[in-house]
Design an enzyme around this catalytic site. Structure first.
Site, PDB file in Angstrom:
ATOM      1  N   HIS A 180       0.790  -1.107  -0.003  1.00  0.00           N
ATOM      2  CA  HIS A 180       0.107  -0.067  -0.113  1.00  0.00           C
ATOM      3  C   HIS A 180       0.933   1.295   0.040  1.00  0.00           C
ATOM      4  CE1 HIS A 180      -3.969  -1.850   1.901  1.00  0.00           C
ATOM      5  NE2 HIS A 180      -3.226  -2.704   0.749  1.00  0.00           N
TER       6      HIS A 180
ATOM      7  N   GLU B 284       0.908   4.013   2.143  1.00  0.00           N
ATOM      8  CA  GLU B 284       1.305   4.327   3.276  1.00  0.00           C
ATOM      9  C   GLU B 284       2.239   3.419   3.759  1.00  0.00           C
ATOM     10  OE1 GLU B 284      -3.150   5.228   3.052  1.00  0.00           O
ATOM     11  OE2 GLU B 284      -1.899   3.532   2.378  1.00  0.00           O
TER      12      GLU B 284
END
Length: 152
Positions: free
Chosen positions: A55, A57
């Site tokens: 992801h 993040e």
């Protein structure tokens, strides 16, 4: 309420999201900011790599930890185009990041994402984690990235 600098950093996260989209993934982007500079950045690659942990993040956190040579980011802010999922929120809490700036919320993309319904605020409260959340930053620009995205 958000800060003027939130717009600047959200634009950097949006650039990461655009790069992810151009590479064939969903348009998620994130940057970790420390002392007015980007310490780490990343876009989603989980759809193209097949790795569930890829992801935006997570990529930004990994890059910031590597660049700063530590796994505690308590003097940083993370700026995410979208509200972090459970996994990313947990990693943000683990890194002890005190401020999370977000563009679109999970509810904004509820029809597209098959993910959780619980918010990062609820996760933080449940974990007893104190975090400042600033949402809706450049929300319309973030949502525009998803205008032509369809997911089965």
């Amino acid at each position: 309420m958000h800060l003027e600098s939130d717009d600047r950093w959200m634009r950097a996260a949006i650039e990461e999201a655009k790069a992810a989209k151009a590479a064939g993934d969903l348009p998620f982007g994130a940057v970790v900011v420390r002392n007015g500079e980007v310490a780490g950045r990343g876009g989603a690659t989980n759809g193209t790599t097949g790795d569930v942990t890829d992801h935006a993040e997570m990529a930004a956190l990994r890059a910031a930890c590597k660049a700063l040579g530590r796994n505690t980011l308590s003097d940083c802010t993370i700026v995410c185009t979208n509200e972090p999922c459970n996994m990313c929120a947990s990693a943000i809490f683990q890194a002890m990041i005190p401020v999370v700036v977000m563009g679109a919320s999970r509810r904004d993309l509820a029809g597209l994402l098959r993910e959780r319904k619980i918010s990062i605020a609820e996760l933080a409260a449940d974990a007893g984690y104190e975090v400042t959340l600033r949402g809706g930053v450049l929300r319309a620009e973030v949502l525009q990235l998803f205008a032509d995205v369809h997911r089965a």
